[in-house]
Design an enzyme around this catalytic site. Structure first.
Site, PDB file in Angstrom:
ATOM      1  N   ASP A  11       4.635  -4.450  -7.440  1.00 14.40           N
ATOM      2  CA  ASP A  11       3.780  -3.281  -7.011  1.00 14.40           C
ATOM      3  C   ASP A  11       4.413  -2.189  -7.667  1.00 14.40           C
ATOM      4  O   ASP A  11       3.841  -1.152  -7.343  1.00 14.40           O
ATOM      5  CB  ASP A  11       3.748  -3.130  -5.616  1.00 14.40           C
ATOM      6  CG  ASP A  11       5.560  -3.284  -5.004  1.00 14.40           C
ATOM      7  OD1 ASP A  11       6.043  -4.234  -5.166  1.00 14.40           O
ATOM      8  OD2 ASP A  11       6.084  -2.455  -4.467  1.00 14.40           O
ATOM      9  N   ASN A  12       5.517  -2.174  -8.665  1.00 12.86           N
ATOM     10  CA  ASN A  12       5.924  -1.179  -9.170  1.00 12.86           C
ATOM     11  C   ASN A  12       5.525  -1.276 -10.685  1.00 12.86           C
ATOM     12  O   ASN A  12       6.347  -0.657 -11.518  1.00 12.86           O
ATOM     13  CB  ASN A  12       7.508  -1.058  -8.968  1.00 12.86           C
ATOM     14  CG  ASN A  12       7.766  -0.681  -7.517  1.00 12.86           C
ATOM     15  OD1 ASN A  12       7.074   0.059  -6.840  1.00 12.86           O
ATOM     16  ND2 ASN A  12       9.163  -1.039  -7.022  1.00 12.86           N
TER      17      ASN A  12
ATOM     18  N   GLY B  45       7.043   7.716   6.161  1.00 14.61           N
ATOM     19  CA  GLY B  45       6.057   8.310   5.118  1.00 14.61           C
ATOM     20  C   GLY B  45       6.638   9.474   4.580  1.00 14.61           C
ATOM     21  O   GLY B  45       5.925  10.349   3.549  1.00 14.61           O
TER      22      GLY B  45
ATOM     23  N   GLY C  84       0.938  -1.322   0.006  1.00  9.46           N
ATOM     24  CA  GLY C  84      -0.055   0.019  -0.039  1.00  9.46           C
ATOM     25  C   GLY C  84       1.085   1.432   0.032  1.00  9.46           C
ATOM     26  O   GLY C  84       2.073   1.144   0.205  1.00  9.46           O
TER      27      GLY C  84
ATOM     28  N   GLY D 202       2.630   3.959   1.389  1.00 14.72           N
ATOM     29  CA  GLY D 202       3.044   4.100   2.897  1.00 14.72           C
ATOM     30  C   GLY D 202       3.469   5.604   2.815  1.00 14.72           C
ATOM     31  O   GLY D 202       3.919   6.062   3.893  1.00 14.72           O
ATOM     32  N   ARG D 203       3.950   5.957   1.585  1.00 15.66           N
ATOM     33  CA  ARG D 203       4.671   7.429   1.691  1.00 15.66           C
ATOM     34  C   ARG D 203       4.093   8.249   0.629  1.00 15.66           C
ATOM     35  O   ARG D 203       4.630   9.282   0.247  1.00 15.66           O
ATOM     36  CB  ARG D 203       6.195   7.206   1.613  1.00 15.66           C
ATOM     37  CG  ARG D 203       6.418   6.630   0.403  1.00 15.66           C
ATOM     38  CD  ARG D 203       7.679   6.573   0.018  1.00 15.66           C
ATOM     39  NE  ARG D 203       8.233   5.539  -0.806  1.00 15.66           N
ATOM     40  CZ  ARG D 203       9.385   5.047  -1.190  1.00 15.66           C
ATOM     41  NH1 ARG D 203      10.498   5.727  -0.831  1.00 15.66           N
ATOM     42  NH2 ARG D 203       9.491   4.024  -1.974  1.00 15.66           N
TER      43      ARG D 203
HETATM   44  P1  AMP Z   1       9.193   0.892  -3.245  1.00 15.47           P
HETATM   45  O1  AMP Z   1      10.227   0.150  -2.567  1.00 15.47           O
HETATM   46  O2  AMP Z   1       9.431   2.276  -3.341  1.00 15.47           O
HETATM   47  O3  AMP Z   1       8.380   0.308  -4.341  1.00 15.47           O
HETATM   48  O4  AMP Z   1       8.160   0.666  -2.033  1.00 15.47           O
HETATM   49  C1  AMP Z   1       7.676  -0.343  -1.371  1.00 15.47           C
HETATM   50  C2  AMP Z   1       6.862  -0.141  -0.161  1.00 15.47           C
HETATM   51  O5  AMP Z   1       7.312   0.423   0.915  1.00 15.47           O
HETATM   52  C3  AMP Z   1       5.677   0.486  -0.469  1.00 15.47           C
HETATM   53  O6  AMP Z   1       4.602   0.186   0.273  1.00 15.47           O
HETATM   54  C4  AMP Z   1       5.973   1.965   0.093  1.00 15.47           C
HETATM   55  O7  AMP Z   1       4.731   2.844   0.298  1.00 15.47           O
HETATM   56  C5  AMP Z   1       6.756   1.655   1.305  1.00 15.47           C
HETATM   57  N1  AMP Z   1       7.664   2.708   1.834  1.00 15.47           N
HETATM   58  C6  AMP Z   1       8.587   3.021   1.109  1.00 15.47           C
HETATM   59  N2  AMP Z   1       9.470   4.059   1.860  1.00 15.47           N
HETATM   60  C7  AMP Z   1       8.706   4.475   2.817  1.00 15.47           C
HETATM   61  C8  AMP Z   1       8.638   5.399   3.669  1.00 15.47           C
HETATM   62  N3  AMP Z   1       9.845   6.285   3.935  1.00 15.47           N
HETATM   63  N4  AMP Z   1       7.549   5.435   4.733  1.00 15.47           N
HETATM   64  C9  AMP Z   1       6.570   4.522   4.601  1.00 15.47           C
HETATM   65  N5  AMP Z   1       6.435   3.512   3.480  1.00 15.47           N
HETATM   66  C10 AMP Z   1       7.407   3.573   2.876  1.00 15.47           C
HETATM   67 MG    MG Z   2       6.600   1.219  -5.057  1.00 16.38          MG
END
Ligand code: AMP
Ligand code: MG
Length: 493
Positions: free
Chosen positions: A249-250, A123, A87, A89-90
């Site tokens: 998820d990407n 976040g 989900g 998260g940020r």
């Molecule tokens: P990503 O690697 O950018 O595709 O992120 C993978 C997951 O980690 C997603 O659910 C993001 O929302 C969460 N996420 C990454 N960085 C943060 C952060 N700084 N705070 C909260 N959630 C994060």
């Molecule tokens: Mg992502």
């Protein structure tokens, strides 16, 4: 009066699709950059967006009327392991607008504070990754590759804690949608067939409306996403792009490049190139990207199984047949693209071998991928020392052998007599300027250490016209010197 004509179709989906959450205010919002052309395309007023009220919205300090801020729910396979709940998260979706061409676009703040999906994260986003995503996304758009866009970047005035404290920033991201393969997996993992159907109908209406009238709309959706991602990954390979984190998820259902983390462009050609510091086993290496896209699409097909037939045994062969279309589609796009890059308008059976040999020669000769293709399209009559294509190779004699085969092949072209027309066609598909990693690192360093955004502005301006010669900016085309080489890129957005 509302400043933005939001129409939030995703927020009208059932409540389990998202969490309603407002951005958390930051201490001292300051605009880094507004993408005025994109604002105009979206029907937004650039002057208002850069006013204090506009910047307050871009920083998450105030909401404009009509926004319905949500964090969307999704799951995903990360480096092969399934996580049923990721989900946003940020990231917080402010809402959707319909642009001047009638296309629906998401407006999302990335780094706007915690959401119910943040788990242990803060976040927030750091300045460096925000600048990187802004630069690479806009460079991709200028290259003509489907991508999310950057509408704005703001500094927050707060620090974020990573390995060391870093200045915080927020990116305003614009996307056709933020629906990912992982969004489908979220409902599939819960056995929520109704949610799956609602999501599929939404995705069809939004991205593939032609599928709606079909007697098998969900199979058509699967096929459309397979075709979109096969085309996308082919385009990545043709410009030397490495996404770096092709987790499910990407991967966007709309076929846009999304989530620029540890992404990078290759300098010297090597199919095994990996930059991401977290990709220890090379899962997402340059040359693995089509296999991974197909793997991800298989996860997508699995999630869709309940919608493809009454029972799973019937659904599996249907999904399999659709997935079998990936490889030929991908290969077709890739070979067509490489033919264009070589200035070939006609098709000969020998072309595939010609392409493969060039790539192998580049790999052995450690030739710069971008410059090799660019120089193949240059007029060779009056070159200064070191400007020939062969000069890019550690093994110039091997390149000479390939080049004479290529020149022979060009004789079969109808355009053989019109060398200049062919060179112009080649220049229009072989960029001179890509967002090279060492340049991005220099931009980030200047911004972090000296609060100097001039290098950022200059790089953006160069990359906005990647196919054109830009007098005075020749150095932006150059690969890194040995001491400038960036070996790893980091995710920590
Ligand atoms: P990503 O690697 O950018 O595709 O992120 C993978 C997951 O980690 C997603 O659910 C993001 O929302 C969460 N996420 C990454 N960085 C943060 C952060 N700084 N705070 C909260 N959630 C994060
Ligand atoms: Mg992502």
């Amino acid at each position: 009066m509302s400043r933005i004509a939001f129409d939030n179709s995703y927020a009208r989906l059932p409540p389990r699709f998202f969490a309603s959450v407002e951005p958390t205010a930051v201490s001292a919002p300051r605009l880094i950059k507004l993408n005025e052309a994109l604002a105009t395309e979206l029907g937004l007023d650039p002057a208002w967006l850069s006013s204090p009220q506009g910047v307050a919205m871009l920083a998450g300090n105030s909401l404009v009327e009509g926004a319905m801020p949500i964090a969307t729910a999704y799951a995903g396979h990360q480096f092969g392991g399934f996580n049923p709940q990721l989900g946003d998260g940020r990231a917080i979706l402010l809402g959707e607008v319909v642009d001047r061409e009638g296309r629906r676009r998401d407006i999302q703040l990335k780094g706007a504070g915690p959401t119910p999906f943040s788990r242990r994260g803060d976040g927030r986003a750091a300045l460096g990754p925000v600048l990187r995503e802004y630069i690479v996304g806009e460079a991709m758009a200028a290259l003509g590759i489907p991508t999310t866009r950057a509408l704005a970047a703001v500094r927050t005035g707060d620090w974020v804690r990573r390995e060391r404290p870093l200045p915080g920033a927020i990116l305003t991201r614009v996307a056709a949608s933020h629906i990912r393969i992982g969004t489908f997996q979220f409902f599939a993992a819960r056995g929520d067939a109704e949610g799956l159907r609602v999501l599929a109908d939404h995705a069809i209406a939004r991205h593939y409306p032609d599928c709606a009238d079909n007697e098998a709309p969900y199979l058509r959706l699967l096929e459309a996403v397979i075709a979109a991602q096969a085309a996308l990954v082919g385009q990545w390979l043709l410009i030397g792009f490495i996404h770096g984190v092709m987790n499910t998820d990407n991967m966007s259902i709309a076929g846009e490049t999304i989530d620029y983390g540890p992404c990078a462009f290759m300098d010297s050609y090597d199919a095994g190139t990996v930059f991401s510091s977290i990709d220890e086993h090379g899962r997402y290496a340059y040359g693995n990207q089509s296999a991974i896209a197909r793997w991800n699409l298989t996860r997508f097909a699995e999630a869709l199984l309940p919608l493809l037939a009454e029972d799973v045994d019937q659904a599996i062969p249907i999904a399999q047949a659709a997935l079998d279309r990936f490889e030929p589609l991908f290969q077709r796009g890739l070979v067509t693209g490489f033919r264009r890059k070589l200035g070939l308008a006609t098709e000969e059976p020998e072309d595939i071998e010609l392409i493969r040999t060039l790539l192998e020669t580049m790999q052995r000769g450690k030739a710069d991928f971008t410059l090799t293709f660019r120089r193949l399209g240059q007029d060779t009559t009056s070159l200064a020392d070191g400007e020939a294509c062969r000069d890019l190779f550690e093994t110039p004699a091997e390149f000479d052998g390939w080049e004479s085969r290529w020149r022979q092949r060009l004789q079969k072209e109808a355009l053989a007599a019109e060398a200049e027309a062919r060179r112009a066609a080649m220049r229009s598909v072989n960029p001179l300027f890509i967002s090279r990693n060492h340049r991005i690192e220099a931009v980030i360093q200047a911004a972090e250490e000296r609060d100097d955004l001039a290098p950022f502005e200059e790089l953006l301006s160069v990359l906005a016209r990647p196919y054109e010669e830009q007098p005075g900016r020749e150095s932006y085309a150059l690969p890194p010197a040995a001491h400038e080489r960036v070996l790893a890129t980091f995710c920590g957005t």
